[in-house]
Scaffold this motif. Structure first.
Motif, PDB file in Angstrom:
ATOM      1  N   PRO A  25       0.828  -1.208   0.000  1.00 44.07           N
ATOM      2  CA  PRO A  25       0.000   0.000   0.000  1.00 44.07           C
ATOM      3  C   PRO A  25       0.862   1.258   0.000  1.00 44.07           C
ATOM      4  CG  PRO A  25      -0.743  -1.569   1.657  1.00 44.07           C
ATOM      5  CD  PRO A  25       0.590  -2.034   1.191  1.00 44.07           C
ATOM      6  N   LEU A  26       0.445   2.251  -0.767  1.00 44.72           N
ATOM      7  CA  LEU A  26       1.125   3.541  -0.839  1.00 44.72           C
ATOM      8  C   LEU A  26       0.074   4.628  -0.726  1.00 44.72           C
ATOM      9  CD1 LEU A  26       3.717   5.239  -1.473  1.00 44.72           C
ATOM     10  CD2 LEU A  26       3.071   5.082  -3.879  1.00 44.72           C
ATOM     11  N   ALA A  27       0.249   5.518   0.253  1.00 41.42           N
ATOM     12  CA  ALA A  27      -0.706   6.620   0.428  1.00 41.42           C
ATOM     13  C   ALA A  27       0.046   7.939   0.316  1.00 41.42           C
ATOM     14  CB  ALA A  27      -1.423   6.485   1.768  1.00 41.42           C
ATOM     15  N   GLY A  28       0.501   8.487   1.467  1.00 48.08           N
ATOM     16  CA  GLY A  28       1.259   9.736   1.413  1.00 48.08           C
ATOM     17  C   GLY A  28       2.608   9.554   0.754  1.00 48.08           C
ATOM     18  N   GLY A  29       3.218   8.391   0.987  1.00 48.44           N
ATOM     19  CA  GLY A  29       4.499   8.090   0.350  1.00 48.44           C
ATOM     20  C   GLY A  29       5.691   8.806   0.947  1.00 48.44           C
ATOM     21  N   THR A  30       5.508   9.487   2.075  1.00 46.74           N
ATOM     22  CA  THR A  30       6.606  10.273   2.633  1.00 46.74           C
ATOM     23  C   THR A  30       7.739   9.397   3.161  1.00 46.74           C
ATOM     24  OG1 THR A  30       5.429  10.409   4.758  1.00 46.74           O
ATOM     25  CG2 THR A  30       5.134  12.225   3.215  1.00 46.74           C
ATOM     26  N   ALA A  63      -6.661   4.914   8.867  1.00 47.38           N
ATOM     27  CA  ALA A  63      -5.269   4.810   8.419  1.00 47.38           C
ATOM     28  C   ALA A  63      -4.805   5.953   7.524  1.00 47.38           C
ATOM     29  CB  ALA A  63      -5.061   3.484   7.705  1.00 47.38           C
ATOM     30  N   LEU A  64      -5.689   6.570   6.757  1.00 48.69           N
ATOM     31  CA  LEU A  64      -5.284   7.638   5.849  1.00 48.69           C
ATOM     32  C   LEU A  64      -5.356   9.020   6.481  1.00 48.69           C
ATOM     33  CD1 LEU A  64      -6.812   6.516   2.416  1.00 48.69           C
ATOM     34  CD2 LEU A  64      -4.498   6.167   3.302  1.00 48.69           C
ATOM     35  N   SER A  65      -5.651   9.095   7.769  1.00 53.93           N
ATOM     36  CA  SER A  65      -5.688  10.392   8.455  1.00 53.93           C
ATOM     37  C   SER A  65      -4.284  10.991   8.483  1.00 53.93           C
ATOM     38  CB  SER A  65      -6.202  10.231   9.883  1.00 53.93           C
ATOM     39  OG  SER A  65      -7.518   9.712   9.883  1.00 53.93           O
ATOM     40  N   THR A  66      -4.184  12.267   8.179  1.00 53.37           N
ATOM     41  CA  THR A  66      -2.892  12.945   8.131  1.00 53.37           C
ATOM     42  C   THR A  66      -2.530  13.535   9.488  1.00 53.37           C
ATOM     43  OG1 THR A  66      -3.794  15.109   7.551  1.00 53.37           O
ATOM     44  CG2 THR A  66      -3.334  13.579   5.727  1.00 53.37           C
ATOM     45  N   ASN A  98       0.536  17.398   5.939  1.00 56.24           N
ATOM     46  CA  ASN A  98      -0.680  17.313   5.134  1.00 56.24           C
ATOM     47  C   ASN A  98      -0.657  16.171   4.128  1.00 56.24           C
ATOM     48  OD1 ASN A  98      -2.711  19.665   5.593  1.00 56.24           O
ATOM     49  ND2 ASN A  98      -0.695  20.616   5.758  1.00 56.24           N
ATOM     50  N   SER A  99       0.447  15.433   4.052  1.00 53.76           N
ATOM     51  CA  SER A  99       0.533  14.339   3.080  1.00 53.76           C
ATOM     52  C   SER A  99       0.823  12.981   3.718  1.00 53.76           C
ATOM     53  CB  SER A  99       1.606  14.646   2.031  1.00 53.76           C
ATOM     54  OG  SER A  99       2.863  14.861   2.640  1.00 53.76           O
ATOM     55  N   ALA A 100       1.565  12.963   4.816  1.00 52.77           N
ATOM     56  CA  ALA A 100       1.849  11.702   5.504  1.00 52.77           C
ATOM     57  C   ALA A 100       0.559  11.141   6.094  1.00 52.77           C
ATOM     58  CB  ALA A 100       2.886  11.926   6.604  1.00 52.77           C
ATOM     59  N   THR A 101       0.563   9.868   6.467  1.00 53.33           N
ATOM     60  CA  THR A 101      -0.611   9.249   7.074  1.00 53.33           C
ATOM     61  C   THR A 101      -0.196   8.478   8.325  1.00 53.33           C
ATOM     62  OG1 THR A 101      -0.402   7.165   5.842  1.00 53.33           O
ATOM     63  CG2 THR A 101      -1.685   8.943   4.804  1.00 53.33           C
ATOM     64  N   ILE A 102      -1.135   8.301   9.225  1.00 52.16           N
ATOM     65  CA  ILE A 102      -0.841   7.553  10.443  1.00 52.16           C
ATOM     66  C   ILE A 102      -0.564   6.089  10.115  1.00 52.16           C
ATOM     67  CG2 ILE A 102      -3.282   7.065  10.970  1.00 52.16           C
ATOM     68  CD1 ILE A 102      -2.530   7.338  13.951  1.00 52.16           C
ATOM     69  N   GLY A 103      -1.258   5.544   9.113  1.00 48.49           N
ATOM     70  CA  GLY A 103      -1.014   4.163   8.717  1.00 48.49           C
ATOM     71  C   GLY A 103       0.402   3.962   8.221  1.00 48.49           C
ATOM     72  N   GLY A 104       0.862   4.899   7.405  1.00 44.80           N
ATOM     73  CA  GLY A 104       2.215   4.812   6.893  1.00 44.80           C
ATOM     74  C   GLY A 104       3.258   5.006   7.978  1.00 44.80           C
ATOM     75  N   ASN A 105       2.987   5.912   8.917  1.00 46.58           N
ATOM     76  CA  ASN A 105       3.958   6.200   9.968  1.00 46.58           C
ATOM     77  C   ASN A 105       4.180   5.008  10.884  1.00 46.58           C
ATOM     78  OD1 ASN A 105       4.530   8.084  12.834  1.00 46.58           O
ATOM     79  ND2 ASN A 105       5.656   8.510  10.959  1.00 46.58           N
ATOM     80  N   ARG A 164       0.864  -9.102   7.940  1.00 45.09           N
ATOM     81  CA  ARG A 164       0.952 -10.193   6.969  1.00 45.09           C
ATOM     82  C   ARG A 164       0.895  -9.652   5.540  1.00 45.09           C
ATOM     83  NH1 ARG A 164      -3.576 -12.963   9.894  1.00 45.09           N
ATOM     84  NH2 ARG A 164      -4.685 -12.648   7.919  1.00 45.09           N
ATOM     85  N   ASP A 165       1.342 -10.477   4.600  1.00 48.89           N
ATOM     86  CA  ASP A 165       1.388 -10.057   3.203  1.00 48.89           C
ATOM     87  C   ASP A 165       0.008  -9.816   2.597  1.00 48.89           C
ATOM     88  OD1 ASP A 165       4.132 -10.172   3.214  1.00 48.89           O
ATOM     89  OD2 ASP A 165       4.236 -12.187   2.353  1.00 48.89           O
ATOM     90  N   ASP A 166      -1.036 -10.305   3.271  1.00 46.93           N
ATOM     91  CA  ASP A 166      -2.387 -10.110   2.740  1.00 46.93           C
ATOM     92  C   ASP A 166      -3.171  -9.062   3.530  1.00 46.93           C
ATOM     93  OD1 ASP A 166      -2.667 -11.585   5.080  1.00 46.93           O
ATOM     94  OD2 ASP A 166      -4.331 -12.798   4.316  1.00 46.93           O
ATOM     95  N   GLU A 167      -2.520  -8.350   4.434  1.00 50.31           N
ATOM     96  CA  GLU A 167      -3.210  -7.406   5.314  1.00 50.31           C
ATOM     97  C   GLU A 167      -2.927  -5.943   4.966  1.00 50.31           C
ATOM     98  OE1 GLU A 167      -3.795  -9.543   9.622  1.00 50.31           O
ATOM     99  OE2 GLU A 167      -1.796  -8.755   9.169  1.00 50.31           O
ATOM    100  N   ILE A 168      -3.885  -5.101   5.357  1.00 50.89           N
ATOM    101  CA  ILE A 168      -3.750  -3.650   5.224  1.00 50.89           C
ATOM    102  C   ILE A 168      -4.104  -3.021   6.565  1.00 50.89           C
ATOM    103  CG2 ILE A 168      -4.727  -1.575   4.148  1.00 50.89           C
ATOM    104  CD1 ILE A 168      -5.243  -3.201   1.644  1.00 50.89           C
ATOM    105  N   ILE A 169      -3.319  -2.043   6.992  1.00 54.91           N
ATOM    106  CA  ILE A 169      -3.648  -1.284   8.203  1.00 54.91           C
ATOM    107  C   ILE A 169      -4.862  -0.413   7.891  1.00 54.91           C
ATOM    108  CG2 ILE A 169      -2.865   0.500   9.814  1.00 54.91           C
ATOM    109  CD1 ILE A 169       0.019  -0.439   9.214  1.00 54.91           C
ATOM    110  N   THR A 170      -5.918  -0.557   8.689  1.00 56.09           N
ATOM    111  CA  THR A 170      -7.131   0.212   8.415  1.00 56.09           C
ATOM    112  C   THR A 170      -7.402   1.306   9.440  1.00 56.09           C
ATOM    113  OG1 THR A 170      -8.431  -1.482   9.565  1.00 56.09           O
ATOM    114  CG2 THR A 170      -8.276  -1.646   7.162  1.00 56.09           C
ATOM    115  N   ALA A 171      -6.922   1.135  10.677  1.00 51.38           N
ATOM    116  CA  ALA A 171      -7.217   2.141  11.698  1.00 51.38           C
ATOM    117  C   ALA A 171      -6.337   1.936  12.926  1.00 51.38           C
ATOM    118  CB  ALA A 171      -8.687   2.068  12.113  1.00 51.38           C
ATOM    119  N   VAL A 172      -6.281   2.972  13.732  1.00 49.86           N
ATOM    120  CA  VAL A 172      -5.665   2.909  15.059  1.00 49.86           C
ATOM    121  C   VAL A 172      -6.753   3.230  16.068  1.00 49.86           C
ATOM    122  CG1 VAL A 172      -3.986   3.960  16.625  1.00 49.86           C
ATOM    123  CG2 VAL A 172      -3.379   3.562  14.238  1.00 49.86           C
ATOM    124  N   ARG A 173      -6.838   2.418  17.122  1.00 47.92           N
ATOM    125  CA  ARG A 173      -7.864   2.598  18.139  1.00 47.92           C
ATOM    126  C   ARG A 173      -7.194   2.943  19.471  1.00 47.92           C
ATOM    127  NH1 ARG A 173     -12.541   0.229  15.704  1.00 47.92           N
ATOM    128  NH2 ARG A 173     -13.684   0.639  17.629  1.00 47.92           N
TER     129      ARG A 173
END
Length: 287
Positions: free
Chosen positions: A26-31, A74-77, A105-112, A159-168
């Motif tokens: 997955p690639l979002a902000g890409g920072t 996950a895409l929250s900046t 304004n471009s990075a995301t919590i999921g990526g971080n 895992r290779d089949d998973e995506i980070i969707t949120a932080v609680r």
């Protein structure tokens, strides 16, 4: 940008199917990823693996309160997190100091958190607060403590089949707060050391005490054994136990990369916060 293959899913379901079938990252902000893949000035980054651009998936956006927890998609900046009043103080403080305005304004919590850098800004306060990361796959959703999700520098249990969707983030009671980041400069500052602390003082007794430090080892450090030294003390007894606490904390810091500077700085900040508590500081943010 040169890639083996690039996918642009429109929904989370589509993204999970692509992730399962191709293993695309997955690639979002890409920072983080764009910097890692950089080849030099004027040369397009190259990815030796398939990439999946997820920045337009609406299901991965937004911040809300759900069942008493703050849910950060996950895409929250960092800019969105820093300006959200119901996000806990430590997380807002860390987000507000993440480099320059463009990055926030471009990075995301999921990526971080997914990048799992020892110097990442957000994992440190999130681990302090016992935050959990939500991971989705075609098999369903699992939730795991962020402290368990990050195994070391650039290492997670994703895992290779998973995506980070949120932080609680669960609700945490406190009376006193402290956050400090040491960086080279205000803009684009990579953390050299960061510290978060919180305490709950009731009737002159420490009911809860937590501390976490970033950029001091291969991952965020927090010692629940050291915290137990302070929990249960009357505030007037804190000074006699500061040395015992800082010695216990010292033992969890990495022996590599400027160890004495990191240890000394961490001890000073922890001692400062504890001395403020023992002096009967008014509830609120300790500065």
């Amino acid at each position: 940008m040169a890639v083996e293959a690039c996918y642009i899913p429109k929904t989370l379901q589509e993204a999970l199917e692509i992730r399962k079938e191709t293993g695309a990252k997955p690639l979002a902000g890409g920072t983080d990823l764009m910097v890692q893949a950089a080849k030099g000035t004027g040369i397009a980054p190259t990815f030796p693996f398939p990439v999946m651009v997820i920045s337009n998936i609406k299901e991965l956006k937004g911040i809300r309160v759900e069942d008493g927890e703050v849910v950060i998609k996950a895409l929250s900046t960092p800019a969105e997190i820093a300006s959200c009043d119901f996000v806990p103080y430590h997380v807002r403080a860390a987000a507000s100091q993440m480099g320059a305005v463009a990055l926030r304004n471009s990075a995301t919590i999921g990526g971080n958190i997914g990048n799992a850098s020892p110097k990442g800004d957000l994992p440190q306060p999130l681990i302090l607060l016992d935050a959990k990361v939500e991971l989705a796959s075609l098999e369903g959703v699992r939730t795991i403590l962020l402290d368990d999700f990050i195994k070391g520098s650039k290492k997670t249990v994703l895992r290779d089949d998973e995506i980070i969707t949120a932080v609680r983030i669960p609700e945490v009671a406190y009376t006193h707060l402290f956050y400090h980041k040491i960086g080279t400069r205000r803009a684009n500052a990579i953390s050299k050391l960061s510290l978060s602390c919180l305490a709950l003082i009731e009737d002159g007794v420490v009911k809860d005490f937590r501390a976490s430090t970033g950029a001091a080892g291969p991952k965020v450090r927090r010692s629940r054994d050291a915290e137990k030294i302070i929990i249960g003390l009357k505030i007037e007894d804190i000074p006699d136990n500061i040395g015992r606490f800082t010695d216990a904390w010292n033992s969890i810091l990495s022996p590599h990369a400027m160890p004495e500077w990191r240890r000394a700085s961490t001890r000073r900040m922890l001692t400062y916060f504890l001395e403020k508590l023992s002096s009967g500081a008014e509830p609120g943010i300790i500065v």
